[in-house]
Scaffold this motif. Structure first.
Motif, PDB file in Angstrom:
ATOM      1  N   ASP A 198      16.051  65.737  42.400  1.00  0.00           N
ATOM      2  CA  ASP A 198      17.477  66.027  42.206  1.00  0.00           C
ATOM      3  C   ASP A 198      17.829  67.377  42.816  1.00  0.00           C
ATOM      4  O   ASP A 198      18.962  67.595  43.238  1.00  0.00           O
ATOM      5  N   VAL A 199      16.849  68.281  42.808  1.00  0.00           N
ATOM      6  CA  VAL A 199      17.060  69.651  43.284  1.00  0.00           C
ATOM      7  C   VAL A 199      15.868  70.064  44.137  1.00  0.00           C
ATOM      8  O   VAL A 199      14.717  69.816  43.770  1.00  0.00           O
ATOM      9  N   ILE A 200      16.149  70.703  45.271  1.00  0.00           N
ATOM     10  CA  ILE A 200      15.113  71.334  46.085  1.00  0.00           C
ATOM     11  C   ILE A 200      15.393  72.828  46.112  1.00  0.00           C
ATOM     12  O   ILE A 200      16.506  73.262  46.424  1.00  0.00           O
ATOM     13  N   LEU A 201      14.380  73.620  45.766  1.00  0.00           N
ATOM     14  CA  LEU A 201      14.452  75.070  45.864  1.00  0.00           C
ATOM     15  C   LEU A 201      13.482  75.497  46.957  1.00  0.00           C
ATOM     16  O   LEU A 201      12.273  75.356  46.806  1.00  0.00           O
ATOM     17  N   ALA A 202      14.003  75.995  48.072  1.00  0.00           N
ATOM     18  CA  ALA A 202      13.155  76.404  49.189  1.00  0.00           C
ATOM     19  C   ALA A 202      12.886  77.898  49.099  1.00  0.00           C
ATOM     20  O   ALA A 202      13.787  78.718  49.314  1.00  0.00           O
ATOM     21  N   CYS A 203      11.645  78.230  48.783  1.00  0.00           N
ATOM     22  CA  CYS A 203      11.242  79.630  48.577  1.00  0.00           C
ATOM     23  C   CYS A 203      10.123  80.025  49.537  1.00  0.00           C
ATOM     24  O   CYS A 203       9.324  80.908  49.241  1.00  0.00           O
ATOM     25  N   ALA A 204      10.061  79.358  50.674  1.00  0.00           N
ATOM     26  CA  ALA A 204       8.985  79.585  51.636  1.00  0.00           C
ATOM     27  C   ALA A 204       9.237  80.863  52.431  1.00  0.00           C
ATOM     28  O   ALA A 204      10.267  81.534  52.274  1.00  0.00           O
ATOM     29  N   ALA A 205       8.291  81.186  53.317  1.00  0.00           N
ATOM     30  CA  ALA A 205       8.373  82.406  54.120  1.00  0.00           C
ATOM     31  C   ALA A 205       9.595  82.387  55.032  1.00  0.00           C
ATOM     32  O   ALA A 205      10.071  81.330  55.454  1.00  0.00           O
ATOM     33  N   ALA A 206      10.092  83.574  55.350  1.00  0.00           N
ATOM     34  CA  ALA A 206      11.255  83.707  56.220  1.00  0.00           C
ATOM     35  C   ALA A 206      10.956  83.117  57.597  1.00  0.00           C
ATOM     36  O   ALA A 206       9.866  83.277  58.147  1.00  0.00           O
ATOM     37  N   GLY A 207      11.958  82.455  58.163  1.00  0.00           N
ATOM     38  CA  GLY A 207      11.832  81.911  59.501  1.00  0.00           C
ATOM     39  C   GLY A 207      11.066  80.615  59.604  1.00  0.00           C
ATOM     40  O   GLY A 207      10.729  80.173  60.704  1.00  0.00           O
ATOM     41  N   VAL A 208      10.776  79.985  58.464  1.00  0.00           N
ATOM     42  CA  VAL A 208      10.023  78.729  58.453  1.00  0.00           C
ATOM     43  C   VAL A 208      10.912  77.621  57.891  1.00  0.00           C
ATOM     44  O   VAL A 208      11.418  77.731  56.770  1.00  0.00           O
TER      45      VAL A 208
END
Length: 306
Positions: A198-208
């Motif tokens: 239902d929800v995606i939280l994208a907390c990956a490295a910058a520029g990826v």
């Protein structure tokens, strides 16, 4: 003569964040002193050196800030500092390692507001949340906050299921919530993990970019997607850095971008540092208080806009 406002800033790292020092100065702290290379075992002694050097009246103008890059260690340090206080010798305490607590709080609060905008009055309750980049400090704390708000939460790692499981179990155990690990090691794994989210939280490295437009096509249940990456390309395809509950092209979901989250994060950290400075009584401020503050800030913003 009135005693100055003194903020002692402890970090296990080799340097204190200039961002946090600037924030402290803007919140009104007059003397700001960083202490680097601080171990958990050293927190008790430093805290007691802080409190026993001033009278209880002077301690109302004294605070301790805990930084670093480890979300779990910062929580342990905050607890250790709290336990080292001896009434009436108490000071305000705040932890925000690498801004992870306030960033996670802002992200989770923004998504909650997005869910409610779509008619989901109960917010996270019963929702499936997948945190991509979930083993980092922001991802872990965002996962904890979403779980505490009633969501079923999975932390994903591009390094595979073993790394994700280890992070999920350690974080769940430390904060008393339920988390699971899922693999984000390849495109097939990412698509499998978000297929029913239902929800995606994208907390990956910058520029990826962790979610492509093709990946989004399999996420048929998606309601809100949030991305903290402000460096091109977007962490989630179609989510502009300025997006605030904006439709994502090719999806029924709303997108929340890094700068929209960052504005709430900034306001949240500034309000917490001012709260330490102005309260007149000892405060203990961690990610739970950050989440409450972010929610309140958004509520005021929505009321002002409406």
């Amino acid at each position: 003569m009135e005693r100055p406002y003194v903020l002692h800033m402890f970090t296990p790292g080799s340097q204190m964040s200039p961002f946090d020092i600037n924030m402290a100065a803007d919140a009104g702290w007059q003397v700001i002193t960083p202490y680097c290379g601080v171990a958990l075992a050293g927190i008790r002694g430093l805290t007691q050196d802080t409190v026993f050097s001033r009278s209880p009246k002077g301690l109302a103008r004294t605070g301790i800030f805990i930084g670093g890059r480890d979300a779990l260690l910062a929580a342990d340090m905050l607890d250790a500092a709290k336990q080292a206080l001896v009434g009436p010798f108490t000071v305000s305490l705040m932890a925000d390692p690498s801004g992870a607590y306030t960033t996670a709080a802002a992200m989770v609060a923004c998504v909650e507001a997005g869910l409610k905008q779509q008619g989901h009055a109960d917010g996270y309750a019963g929702r499936r949340v997948v945190v991509l980049g979930g083993t980092g400090p922001v991802g872990r704390i965002a996962g904890v906050l979403a779980a505490q708000a009633g969501a079923s939460v999975a932390l994903s790692s591009r390094n595979g299921i073993d790394v994700a499981d280890e992070a999920a179990q350690a974080t769940a155990r430390r904060f008393g919530v339920r988390l699971e690990g899922v693999s984000g090691g390849d495109r097939a794994a990412v698509r499998a993990s978000i297929a029913e989210a239902d929800v995606i939280l994208a907390c990956a490295a910058a520029g990826v970019q962790v979610v492509s437009a093709e990946d989004l096509a399999v996420a048929g249940s998606l309601r809100v997607a949030a991305d903290v990456n402000a460096v091109p390309p977007a962490g989630i395809a179609g989510v502009d850095v300025m997006a605030r509950n904006a439709p994502i092209p090719g999806s029924a979901a709303l997108g929340i971008g890094a700068l929209a989250i960052g504005n709430v994060k900034y306001q949240t950290q500034q309000q917490l540092m001012r709260r330490m400075h102005e309260a007149g009584s000892p405060q203990v401020l961690g990610f739970a208080e950050a989440f409450e503050t972010a929610r309140a800030h958004l509520a005021v913003s929505v009321a002002a806009a409406g």
